[in-house]
Design an enzyme around this catalytic site. Structure first.
Site, PDB file in Angstrom:
ATOM      1  N   TYR B  96      40.413  33.549   7.692  1.00  0.00           N
ATOM      2  CA  TYR B  96      41.011  34.492   6.437  1.00  0.00           C
ATOM      3  C   TYR B  96      40.838  32.902   5.447  1.00  0.00           C
ATOM      4  CZ  TYR B  96      44.119  37.938   9.090  1.00  0.00           C
ATOM      5  OH  TYR B  96      44.379  39.095   8.700  1.00  0.00           O
ATOM      6  N   GLU B 192      41.853  31.683  40.884  1.00  0.00           N
ATOM      7  CA  GLU B 192      42.256  32.297  40.051  1.00  0.00           C
ATOM      8  C   GLU B 192      43.944  32.998  39.926  1.00  0.00           C
ATOM      9  OE1 GLU B 192      40.557  35.674  41.699  1.00  0.00           O
ATOM     10  OE2 GLU B 192      41.829  37.108  40.286  1.00  0.00           O
ATOM     11  N   ASP B 244      40.531  35.648  44.649  1.00  0.00           N
ATOM     12  CA  ASP B 244      39.907  36.769  44.943  1.00  0.00           C
ATOM     13  C   ASP B 244      38.194  37.039  45.603  1.00  0.00           C
ATOM     14  OD1 ASP B 244      42.791  37.814  44.534  1.00  0.00           O
ATOM     15  OD2 ASP B 244      42.603  39.210  42.933  1.00  0.00           O
TER      16      ASP B 244
END
Lengths: 364, 364
Positions: B96, B192, B244
Site C-alpha cells: 500500500y 502441532e 499427528d
C-alpha cells in the site's frame, strides 16, 4: 471442582436420577433436547442475537435409539468427570475417549460432536462449562488489562498484566469462564488482522487511547468471542470492531462476533457481543480517507446480495442495508492496511481517533 | 535504530552509493540477486536445510527493466526508513505504501512480494531484519522461559515470564530478532495442535519435565520457526517435535520446521531448526501404544509416495523412508489426541516421558 461449574454437574446428576427412577419404575426413560435445526432458530431483535426457539424433541429409550441414548449418557458422565477433576478435553479427545465405551463408541467425530451439541442445548450451558474446549487458538490481547487466572494445582491467583508483553501479547486460552478482569480502559478494540494488531500494539495505541486491543485473526473463535463478551459485560466497556471493508469482514467476522452464528443458536446467548459496534472500514471511509481499493469479485457481489436479502441481522438494520448497497454500487472493497498509502501510522494517529470520537460514522 | 539492524541499513546505503556512482560515471547501473527458482535450490546435507545455490542474475537498468529497477530501489528505501525509525510494516502495508510511488507503484501484491524476496536474497538477510513482518500469528509459548523484549518508546527491558500465564500463554510477535532469553529448561517441545498444547500447559507438563512448550497450530509460521531456532541456538536446547502421525504432520509441519521450504530457500538459513528431532506420533507408536487410527485417504497415499520419491529431505534419511513405507503398509494415520483413548493424561504421564527418554524411537 470449580464452583462455577458445580451447577452443571448437579444438573447432570439430576437428569441421571430421573432416568434411574424411570427405569426402576419399569418405564421407558427419555431425554428432552431443544430442536437445533434452522427452523427453530430466531433472530431475537430485542436481545440482539440468534437464539433457539421453543421446539423440543423427546428422545425415548427404544431399540432404535438405544445407541444414541447410551452415548448421550456416557458423554454426560464424561462431562461430570471433567468437572469433578477440574479438567478439560477437546471435542476430539472426547471422541477418542469413547473408543473405550464398547458398543457405545462413536465411529466418527461428527457423531460425538452432535451428541455434545444436544447436551449443550439440553443443559442450556455452553460446552466449555461442561469441560469440553475447542482445539483452536483464541485470539491475542494487549493493553490496559489485567487478566486474573488461577493456578491449576495450587489454586492461587495469577495476575496477568497485558501491558507487559513488549511486542508479544497474551494468548487467550480455549476456556475463559474462570477468568476475571481488572482494567481502567475506556473501550475494547477488536481487530480483524494480526498485522493491524501488531502495528497498534508496537506503537502502544492502547496507552495513548486507554484501551484494550484484541486480534481476532479472521472470524473470531468461540473463546475469543466469549472473552470479549465477558470482559465487556464485567467492566461495562464498549466494543469497537475494526475489519476489512468487504462482505467477509461485515458478514462473517463482525456479524458472528455481534450476534453469533445460525447453526450454533443454542449457545449464542453466551458467545455473542451485543454491545459491539462497527467503526470501519466502511464504504463511506473509502471516500472520506481517499483509500486505495480492490474491485469486488463475483463471489463478493453474490455475498452482498445474500446478506441484504437473507441475513436476519442485516435485514434488521437499515444502516447496514445502505452500506451494503453503497459497496455494491462502488464495486470495490477496501482493506484495513490501505491506510498505509497515506503513511504507516495514519490509521493510529488519525483514522481510529476520528472514527471512535464520531458515533455518526459507526454502523450498528 | 536498533543495533542489530544497522548493518542492513548500511548494506542498503552501500548498494545505493554504487548505483549513484555508476550513474554519475554515465554507466548503466545494475543489481545482482541470486536466482530464486527451484533449479538454484540445493538440499545442504551437511547443514541440514534447503539453501540457495550460486547462480546470480544481473538486473541492469534498461528501458525494459526501468520499472522493476525503480521499485527495487524504492523498496530498499522503505526498508532503510523502517530501520531508522525502528518501525515495521507488513508485506501488505508495504504494498500500500507503494501507491504513493507514482509510476513505480505496484498494481498487485505478488509483484511487491517478489521484489521484497529479491532484496532479501540480495542482502542475504531475512525480511524481518529489513523491517517487513508477516501478518500472521506466530505461535504460543508456555513454560520455563523468560523472554526479554524492549519497550518501543523507553527502550527499557521488558521481562516476560512464560510460567505466569495461567491457562493462557505468551503469543510470539511477528518479528523476533530483538528478543533474548533466559531459561533453565532442558528442552523445547514443539506441538502441532493448540488442543494438545493446552492440555500440557494446563497440567503444567513444562514444570514436571522442565521444558518449554510451543504450539505451532499447524505448519509453523516464519516467526514461530525463527523463535524456536533462536531460542534453541542461544540456549543450546534440543527441540522435540510432536505432531499427528500423518503425511501432513511429517511432510509439511515437521519438514518445514526442520529444513525450511523449497520456495524460500534464500532465507531457510535463518528459518530452519536443524536441531529438531521427531518424537512422534510414528507408525511404530501405533503398535507400541495400541492407538486408534483412521484409514489413509487417497490424497495421503499420494503424498507419501511423493515424499519418498521427490522430497530431498526424506530421500536423505533411511529412517524416514522406513517410517513412510510402514505407514503406507499399515494404511492408517493417527492423531496426537488418540492417546485419550487410554485416559486423557496418558500422553503426559506415559507417552512423552518414555519417548523423550528413548532416542532409539525418534526419527531424524
Amino acid at each position: 471442582m470449580k464452583e462455577e461449574r458445580e451447577p452443571v454437574a448437579e444438573h447432570i446428576t439430576n437428569i441421571a436420577q430421573e432416568i434411574k427412577t424411570a427405569i426402576l419404575a419399569m418405564k421407558s426413560p427419555s431425554l428432552l433436547t431443544p430442536v437445533r435445526s434452522l427452523s427453530n432458530v430466531l433472530f431475537d431483535t430485542k436481545e440482539g442475537y440468534f437464539r433457539i426457539g421453543e421446539n423440543v424433541k423427546k428422545r425415548t429409550l427404544t431399540a432404535a435409539t438405544v445407541k444414541t441414548f447410551a452415548q448421550t449418557l456416557r458423554m454426560m458422565g464424561l462431562s461430570k468427570e471433567l468437572i469433578k477433576s477440574d479438567d478439560t478435553a477437546t471435542k476430539r479427545e472426547a471422541y477418542y475417549v469413547s473408543k473405550n465405551w464398547g458398543d457405545a463408541r462413536f465411529s466418527e467425530q461428527p457423531e460425538s460432536d452432535s451428541v455434545m451439541d444436544d447436551i449443550e442445548a439440553m443443559l442450556r450451558v455452553n460446552r466449555e462449562q461442561m469441560g469440553f474446549i475447542p482445539g483452536e487458538h483464541g485470539g491475542t490481547v494487549a493493553g490496559a488489562l489485567t487478566v486474573i487466572d488461577r493456578d491449576f494445582e495450587t489454586k492461587k491467583e495469577i495476575r496477568i498484566d497485558c501491558t507487559r508483553f513488549g511486542s508479544g501479547a497474551y494468548s487467550i486460552p480455549s476456556s475463559v469462564e474462570h477468568l476475571t478482569f481488572e482494567t481502567s480502559a475506556k473501550f475494547i478494540l477488536a481487530i480483524e488482522t494480526q498485522g493491524a494488531f501488531e502495528r497498534l500494539n508496537k506503537h502502544k495505541y492502547w496507552k495513548k487511547s486507554n484501551c484494550i486491543l484484541i486480534a481476532m485473526s479472521g472470524v473470531p473463535t468461540r473463546a475469543c468471542r466469549r472473552f470479549i463478551r465477558k470482559l465487556a459485560d464485567d467492566k461495562k466497556l464498549p466494543v469497537y470492531v475494526f475489519t476489512d471493508g468487504d462482505p467477509y469482514g461485515y458478514g462473517n467476522i463482525y456479524r458472528t462476533l455481534k450476534v453469533g452464528s445460525g447453526n450454533a443458536a443454542h449457545i449464542n446467548e453466551y458467545f455473542c457481543v451485543p454491545q459491539a459496534v462497527f467503526i470501519g472500514v466502511t464504504p463511506d471511509d473509502i471516500e472520506a480517507y481517499k483509500l486505495p481499493t480492490h474491485p469486488l469479485k463475483d463471489v463478493d457481489v453474490k455475498k452482498i446480495k445474500d446478506l441484504v436479502k437473507n441475513d436476519p441481522f442485516f435485514k434488521e438494520h437499515k444502516e447496514w442495508q445502505k452500506a451494503l448497497d453503497k459497496m455494491a454500487k462502488q464495486k470495490v472493497r477496501v482493506e484495513q492496511q490501505a491506510f498505509a498509502a497515506h503513511g504507516l501510522n495514519m490509521v493510529m494517529d488519525k483514522y481510529l481517533p476520528e472514527k471512535i470520537a464520531n458515533s455518526k460514522t459507526w454502523l450498528p
